[in-house]
Motif scaffolding. Structure first.
Motif, PDB file in Angstrom:
ATOM      1  N   GLY A 336       0.815  -1.213   0.000  1.00 51.76           N
ATOM      2  CA  GLY A 336       0.000   0.000   0.000  1.00 51.76           C
ATOM      3  C   GLY A 336       0.844   1.256   0.000  1.00 51.76           C
ATOM      4  O   GLY A 336       0.500   2.259  -0.648  1.00 51.76           O
ATOM      5  N   ALA A 337       1.990   1.244   0.710  1.00 59.10           N
ATOM      6  CA  ALA A 337       2.881   2.402   0.719  1.00 59.10           C
ATOM      7  C   ALA A 337       3.466   2.635  -0.667  1.00 59.10           C
ATOM      8  O   ALA A 337       3.596   3.788  -1.124  1.00 59.10           O
ATOM      9  N   LEU A 338       3.839   1.568  -1.362  1.00 60.35           N
ATOM     10  CA  LEU A 338       4.357   1.707  -2.727  1.00 60.35           C
ATOM     11  C   LEU A 338       3.292   2.253  -3.664  1.00 60.35           C
ATOM     12  O   LEU A 338       3.582   3.093  -4.536  1.00 60.35           O
ATOM     13  N   LEU A 339       2.056   1.783  -3.513  1.00 60.22           N
ATOM     14  CA  LEU A 339       0.971   2.294  -4.362  1.00 60.22           C
ATOM     15  C   LEU A 339       0.714   3.771  -4.089  1.00 60.22           C
ATOM     16  O   LEU A 339       0.424   4.547  -5.011  1.00 60.22           O
ATOM     17  N   CYS A 340       0.824   4.170  -2.819  1.00 60.30           N
ATOM     18  CA  CYS A 340       0.643   5.589  -2.491  1.00 60.30           C
ATOM     19  C   CYS A 340       1.727   6.424  -3.163  1.00 60.30           C
ATOM     20  O   CYS A 340       1.457   7.504  -3.718  1.00 60.30           O
ATOM     21  N   LEU A 342       3.333   5.619  -5.856  1.00 60.10           N
ATOM     22  CA  LEU A 342       3.086   5.572  -7.296  1.00 60.10           C
ATOM     23  C   LEU A 342       2.032   6.594  -7.698  1.00 60.10           C
ATOM     24  O   LEU A 342       2.184   7.300  -8.709  1.00 60.10           O
ATOM     25  N   ASP A 343       0.974   6.700  -6.920  1.00 57.81           N
ATOM     26  CA  ASP A 343      -0.057   7.692  -7.225  1.00 57.81           C
ATOM     27  C   ASP A 343       0.508   9.111  -7.151  1.00 57.81           C
ATOM     28  O   ASP A 343       0.203   9.976  -7.995  1.00 57.81           O
ATOM     29  N   ALA A 348       2.616  14.033 -10.000  1.00 55.47           N
ATOM     30  CA  ALA A 348       3.683  15.011 -10.180  1.00 55.47           C
ATOM     31  C   ALA A 348       4.421  14.831 -11.496  1.00 55.47           C
ATOM     32  O   ALA A 348       5.351  15.587 -11.783  1.00 55.47           O
ATOM     33  N   GLY A 349       4.038  13.837 -12.291  1.00 54.65           N
ATOM     34  CA  GLY A 349       4.715  13.594 -13.559  1.00 54.65           C
ATOM     35  C   GLY A 349       6.096  13.015 -13.399  1.00 54.65           C
ATOM     36  O   GLY A 349       6.973  13.266 -14.229  1.00 54.65           O
ATOM     37  N   ILE A 350       6.316  12.268 -12.327  1.00 57.58           N
ATOM     38  CA  ILE A 350       7.617  11.674 -12.048  1.00 57.58           C
ATOM     39  C   ILE A 350       7.534  10.168 -12.307  1.00 57.58           C
ATOM     40  O   ILE A 350       6.558   9.511 -11.940  1.00 57.58           O
ATOM     41  N   ARG A 351       8.579   9.636 -12.904  1.00 61.90           N
ATOM     42  CA  ARG A 351       8.622   8.197 -13.147  1.00 61.90           C
ATOM     43  C   ARG A 351       9.099   7.479 -11.889  1.00 61.90           C
ATOM     44  O   ARG A 351      10.072   7.895 -11.264  1.00 61.90           O
ATOM     45  N   LEU A 352       8.417   6.416 -11.527  1.00 64.91           N
ATOM     46  CA  LEU A 352       8.793   5.632 -10.343  1.00 64.91           C
ATOM     47  C   LEU A 352       8.993   4.181 -10.747  1.00 64.91           C
ATOM     48  O   LEU A 352       8.124   3.583 -11.391  1.00 64.91           O
ATOM     49  N   THR A 353      10.145   3.634 -10.398  1.00 67.08           N
ATOM     50  CA  THR A 353      10.454   2.232 -10.689  1.00 67.08           C
ATOM     51  C   THR A 353      10.906   1.541  -9.417  1.00 67.08           C
ATOM     52  O   THR A 353      11.393   2.179  -8.484  1.00 67.08           O
ATOM     53  N   LEU A 370       1.920  -4.661  -9.514  1.00 69.62           N
ATOM     54  CA  LEU A 370       3.027  -3.718  -9.695  1.00 69.62           C
ATOM     55  C   LEU A 370       4.093  -4.267 -10.635  1.00 69.62           C
ATOM     56  O   LEU A 370       5.218  -3.733 -10.662  1.00 69.62           O
ATOM     57  N   GLY A 371       3.778  -5.309 -11.370  1.00 68.62           N
ATOM     58  CA  GLY A 371       4.773  -5.908 -12.262  1.00 68.62           C
ATOM     59  C   GLY A 371       5.297  -4.957 -13.306  1.00 68.62           C
ATOM     60  O   GLY A 371       6.463  -5.021 -13.702  1.00 68.62           O
TER      61      GLY A 371
END
Length: 376
Positions: A336-340, A342-343, A348-353, A370-371
């Motif tokens: 859930g923290a990773l999904l938060c 990601l949102d 903000a238009g930032i890429r998250l990997t 999240l694959g």
């Protein structure tokens, strides 16, 4: 015609005459005496056709006639050995002895599956009753009607009907009806879950030996002793939350070791106390911020991961890379923290990997959807 009709009675009279003469001649002789044996053979030879006629009465019941004749002859020998002229005619005594031997043969030797004698008799009684009721009612009788006629319970009638199938069971090698002709044995049974799990059980047993004594004790108390986490915590003098973390860490290591050809060695926890830590470090690298995470991400530490991700985005980098190489366990709160994060990155238009994940953590993230954000 008259001669043919009187012949059986003439044969019986002749056999009785030979039997009386046999009893008179062998009186007082030893069983091993040659004269006694010769007279017995003479009586047996004379009564052999009589025994054959009794055997032929039982033809058509699934037994070869030759076997029935052998059983009848055995009964004839018993009748000769036990004959006493003072008790009546030999043919009457022999008929009862031979018939009893034939019935005993059907009872004890012809059943394909051994069942108790009481159930054999009940099965025969139910079969006879079914035949009688079918003739009387011109239809197949119900279980209740059979039970009423025989005077037993309906459950006993059902057992008797099932017992009847044990008389001549179908061979497992017999082909099934149809064009395939597949043997019946190939259609019976299914996959054995316990058998397929043998390799896993052996592997887990060897891996358990590589765990520290404390972790082995926890797993034994939890999964072999069926103890709750609260009971384990009370016995070991630690908190229930700490027991949960230790179990999660041990199970995570076992899962990764099971999926790996060369499992890594068990690494002792950097935090020996009951206090649970999560190490997070944000490292700027130009337009990219790398968030390095080490520890276990659960409901207690997930808020810290979420705050770290949001903090890493405040400088508006082009990309935020989450390095989970040091994470051995992640639960629903961590996902859930990773999904938060990601949102927030999308907004903000930032890429998250997400990268550097261990096999078990990677599998959990893929199951959570999240694959697409996992780095190769």
């Amino acid at each position: 015609m008259t001669r043919a009709s009187t012949r059986p009675s003439e044969d019986l009279a002749r056999i009785d005459t030979v039997a009386v003469a046999y009893a008179d001649r062998v009186a007082g002789l030893e069983k091993t005496d040659a004269v006694r044996r010769a007279e017995r053979d003479r009586l047996v030879t004379a009564a052999m056709p009589f025994a054959g006629r009794l055997a032929r009465r039982y033809r058509g019941r699934g037994e070869p006639l030759e076997d029935l004749e052998q059983v009848a002859r055995l009964g004839l020998l018993k009748a000769v050995n036990g004959y006493d002229p003072a008790r009546g005619s030999f043919t009457g005594y022999a008929a009862i002895t031979i018939t009893g031997e034939l019935r005993r043969h059907f009872r004890d030797r012809t059943w394909g599956v051994h069942v108790p004698r009481r159930m054999q008799e009940m099965s025969l009684e139910v079969s006879r009753t079914v035949g009688e009721l079918t003739r009387e009612l011109s239809r197949s009788p119900t279980i209740a009607e059979i039970a009423h006629r025989t005077g037993v319970g309906e459950d006993q009638v059902l057992i008797a009907l099932e017992t009847a199938t044990a008389y001549a069971p179908v061979s497992l090698q017999a082909p099934t009806p149809g064009d395939s002709g597949t043997p019946l044995v190939d259609l019976i049974g299914g996959p054995d879950g316990d058998l397929s799990a043998v390799d896993d059980r052996v592997t887990v047993s060897s891996l358990l030996c590589r765990l520290p004594a404390r972790e082995r004790q926890l797993l034994a108390m939890r999964f072999y002793g069926n103890r709750t986490q609260s009971e384990i915590a009370a016995e070991l003098g630690i908190s229930q939350m700490h027991v949960s973390r230790l179990l999660s860490r041990a199970l995570t290591w076992l899962r990764e070791a099971m999926l790996s050809d060369a499992p890594h060695e068990w690494q002792a926890s950097a935090v020996p106390s009951d206090r649970h830590e999560l190490a997070i470090r944000a490292v700027p690298r130009g337009a990219v911020v790398v968030v390095e995470v080490a520890g276990e991400v659960d409901r207690d530490t997930a808020p810290r991961l979420r705050d770290a991700l949001l903090s890493a985005m405040q400088g508006r980098p082009d990309e935020v890379r989450v390095d989970l190489g040091g994470v051995a366990f992640v639960d629903a709160a961590g996902i859930g923290a990773l999904l938060c994060g990601l949102d927030a990155a999308r907004g903000a238009g930032i890429r998250l990997t997400v990268g550097g994940t261990r096999q078990y953590v990677r599998q959990a993230l893929r199951v959570a959807g999240l694959g697409a954000f996992l780095a190769p």
